[in-house]
Design a protein around this motif. Structure first.
Motif, PDB file in Angstrom:
ATOM      1  N   ALA A  39       1.314   6.788  -0.208  1.00 52.52           N
ATOM      2  CA  ALA A  39       1.445   7.149   1.212  1.00 52.52           C
ATOM      3  C   ALA A  39       1.512   5.902   2.083  1.00 52.52           C
ATOM      4  N   LEU A  40       0.691   4.892   1.774  1.00 58.36           N
ATOM      5  CA  LEU A  40       0.715   3.647   2.560  1.00 58.36           C
ATOM      6  C   LEU A  40       2.058   2.947   2.435  1.00 58.36           C
ATOM      7  N   VAL A  98       4.624   4.906   4.460  1.00 57.76           N
ATOM      8  CA  VAL A  98       4.502   4.675   5.904  1.00 57.76           C
ATOM      9  C   VAL A  98       5.049   3.303   6.281  1.00 57.76           C
ATOM     10  N   VAL A  99       4.675   2.274   5.496  1.00 60.01           N
ATOM     11  CA  VAL A  99       5.160   0.917   5.788  1.00 60.01           C
ATOM     12  C   VAL A  99       6.675   0.850   5.654  1.00 60.01           C
ATOM     13  N   ILE A 107       8.887   3.303   5.915  1.00 59.68           N
ATOM     14  CA  ILE A 107       9.547   4.039   7.009  1.00 59.68           C
ATOM     15  C   ILE A 107       9.450   3.251   8.309  1.00 59.68           C
ATOM     16  N   LEU A 108       8.293   2.636   8.553  1.00 58.13           N
ATOM     17  CA  LEU A 108       8.137   1.850   9.777  1.00 58.13           C
ATOM     18  C   LEU A 108       9.086   0.662   9.801  1.00 58.13           C
ATOM     19  N   THR A 131      13.128   2.239  -0.216  1.00 59.91           N
ATOM     20  CA  THR A 131      11.798   2.833  -0.055  1.00 59.91           C
ATOM     21  C   THR A 131      11.455   3.730  -1.236  1.00 59.91           C
TER      22      THR A 131
END
Length: 479
Positions: free
Chosen positions: A24-25, A28-29, A31-32, A168
C-alpha cells in the motif's frame, strides 16, 4: 426482524499486515509521484503550446511585412487553426493539417473559435476538430483567433500515464516479493520462540513433570530487540512455572508421605478397636441393649475406617509407583471370579459376562487388575437399584484389551462425570456412607489403570452407563 449474527472476521497475521502495508505504501508513493510528474509535464507542454499560439498570433496581427510564419510557411504545425474576422467582411478560417494549403472551417467552427475569451490563451473544443488551445485578439481592423490542437499533448500525457502505471505495477510486485522475503527472515526468530512454546505445551506438567528443559534460545532472547523481549519474557515465565511446579511437587510429596505414614500407623489401633469390640460382645455376662448397639456401631465404624485407611494407603503406594508386580494376567478368569463374587454379594442384580474363550492375557499386576474389576462391579451394584442388569464385556482391540462394565441403571449426574475419578468424589454422600463407600474406589481404579499405561473413560445417560478400560497387552516401559 432479528438481525443475523455477523461472522467474526479472521484476524490478519503480522506477515500479511506487513506485506499489505508495504504494498500500500509503495502504491501510494507511486501514484503520488506519477500524478505530480504527469501534471508537471502536461503543464510544461501546454506552456510551450501557448507560446507557439502567441507567436503565431503576433505574426497574424502584424499584417503584411509585420512578421514571419514561425519555421517558414512550408513548416506550419499540424492542427493549427487561424480565423480572421475583418470588419465589413465575412469571417474566414483555416485549419492546417501540415505543410501546404489548409482546410477551410465551417461557420459553426469559426463561431466556436471566436467565442473564446479575448486576449488570453484558453482551452476550447471545436466541433469536428477536437480540443484546442485558443487565443482571440482584437486588431485595428477586426478580430483574429489562433489555436493549436492539444492532441499531441494528450497523447504524450496518456503515454506517460501508461508508463507510470506499468512501472508502479512492477514496483508493487517487487515490493510484495521483497516484503514477503523480508518478513520471513524477520519473523524467523519469532517462529523459533513459537516452536519453544509449542514444545512446552507438549510436556505433561499436570501429571508430575516439574522440570521444564525448554527455553527460548539466547539469540532470540536478546532484550534489545522486540522478538528478544518476547523470548526473554517467556524464559522468565517458564522459570517461574518450573519453580511453582517444584514447590507443588514438594507439597504433594509431603501430603503423600503424611497420608502413607498416617494410614500405616492407624491400621494397628483400628484393628485393636475392632478386636476389643468383638471380644466385649462375646462376654458371657448379659450386656445392656444400648451397650450392644454401641459395640455394633464401634465395630462397623472401625471396619469402615479400616477400609478407608487401606484405600488411602493403596493410593499412596500407587502415587509412589510402589507395589506393582508385573506378570502374565489371565483376564477372563479374573472377570469371571469377580462377577461370581458380585452375584453372591448382590443376587438382586442381573450379572452377565461376555468374554472370548481363555486365555486372554495382559502383562500387569494381577491383584491390582482384580481390584479394578471388583471396584467397578461394586460401584455398579452400589449406585443402581434392584433388578439392574450389569454386563461385563472383554474384547481384543489390536494390541489392547478392552474391559467394559455397563448397566441399565439411572445413570450418573452429568455434573459429576468430569470429577468421577477424583478422590472422595461422591454422587450421594449420605448413601455412600451408609453403604460403606469411601469415595476412593474409582480413584483407585484410575490410578491402577494409569500405572498400567492404560486409559479409562465413562459414558452415561439414563438407562446406559458404561465404564470402559483399555489396557495394553504388553507392558509399556517408561522412557
Amino acid at each position: 426482524m432479528t438481525e443475523a449474527p455477523r461472522t467474526a472476521r479472521a484476524p490478519w497475521s503480522i506477515r500479511r499486515r506487513v506485506v499489505l502495508g508495504v504494498v500500500a505504501l509503495v502504491a501510494v508513493v507511486g501514484i503520488l509521484i506519477g500524478t505530480v510528474s504527469v501534471f508537471a509535464l502536461r503543464q510544461n507542454l501546454l506552456q510551450r503550446l501557448d507560446s507557439q499560439v502567441q507567436e503565431v498570433m503576433r505574426f497574424v496581427t502584424s499584417g503584411p511585412g509585420g512578421g514571419s510564419v514561425p519555421g517558414g510557411s512550408d513548416n506550419l504545425r499540424s492542427g493549427l487553426v487561424i480565423v480572421v474576422d475583418v470588419d465589413g467582411a465575412d469571417p474566414a478560417g483555416v485549419v492546417y493539417d501540415g505543410p501546404g494549403p489548409g482546410t477551410a472551417l465551417t461557420d459553426e467552427q469559426i463561431e466556436q473559435a471566436l467565442a473564446a475569451p479575448k486576449n488570453q490563451v484558453s482551452t476550447i473544443t471545436i466541433p469536428g476538430l477536437g480540443t484546442y488551445r485558443m487565443e482571440v485578439h482584437r486588431a485595428s481592423n477586426g478580430v483574429a483567433a489562433v489555436g493549436m490542437s492539444t492532441s499531441e499533448v494528450d497523447t504524450t500525457t496518456w503515454t506517460l500515464v501508461g508508463i507510470f502505471a506499468l512501472v508502479t505495477a512492477g514496483a508493487l510486485l517487487l515490493a510484495a516479493l521483497g516484503a514477503v522475503a523480508l518478513t520471513r527472515v524477520a519473523l524467523r526468530p519469532l517462529g523459533r520462540v513459537t516452536e519453544t512454546a509449542a514444545r512446552v505445551t507438549e510436556l505433561q506438567l499436570a501429571s508430575g513433570d516439574v522440570a521444564i528443559p525448554e527455553r527460548v534460545p539466547t539469540a532470540e532472547a536478546d532484550p534489545r530487540t522486540e522478538v528478544g523481549q518476547v523470548g526473554a519474557a517467556i524464559n522468565r515465565m517458564l522459570g517461574h512455572v518450573e519453580s511453582a511446579l517444584v514447590a507443588r511437587q514438594h507439597s504433594e510429596e509431603k501430603v503423600r508421605r503424611f497420608v502413607a505414614d498416617a494410614s500405616h500407623e492407624l491400621r494397628t489401633p483400628l484393628a485393636s478397636i475392632r478386636g476389643y469390640a468383638e471380644l466385649t460382645r462375646r462376654i458371657d455376662d448379659d450386656l445392656p441393649v444400648d451397650a450392644i448397639r454401641s459395640l455394633d456401631r464401634i465395630e462397623s465404624e472401625s471396619i469402615r475406617m479400616t477400609a478407608l485407611v487401606e484405600d488411602l494407603l493403596e493410593l499412596a503406594r500407587l502415587d509412589e509407583g510402589q507395589g506393582l508386580v508385573f506378570g502374565e494376567v489371565e483376564l477372563v478368569r479374573i472377570v469371571t471370579d469377580a462377577v461370581g463374587d458380585a452375584y453372591a454379594a448382590a443376587p438382586d442384580h442381573d450379572w452377565e459376562v461376555v468374554a472370548p474363550e481363555p486365555p486372554l492375557t495382559v502383562e500387569g499386576d494381577q491383584a491390582r487388575l482384580h481390584q479394578v474389576v471388583v471396584n467397578l462391579l461394586a460401584n455398579a451394584h452400589r449406585h443402581t437399584p434392584e433388578g439392574t442388569a450389569v454386563t461385563v464385556t472383554l474384547a481384543e482391540a489390536g494390541d489392547d484389551v478392552v474391559l467394559t462394565v455397563a448397566d441399565d441403571g439411572p445413570g450418573i449426574d452429568p455434573e459429576l462425570q468430569p470429577i468421577l475419578f477424583e478422590r472422595f468424589a461422591r454422587g450421594d454422600t449420605s448413601r455412600s456412607r451408609a453403604t460403606g463407600s469411601t469415595g476412593l474406589g474409582l480413584a483407585i481404579v484410575a490410578a491402577v489403570v494409569d500405572a498400567h499405561h492404560g486409559e479409562i473413560r465413562v459414558e452415561s445417560r439414563p438407562g446406559d452407563t458404561r465404564f470402559t478400560v483399555r489396557l495394553p497387552r504388553r507392558r509399556v516401559l517408561a522412557d
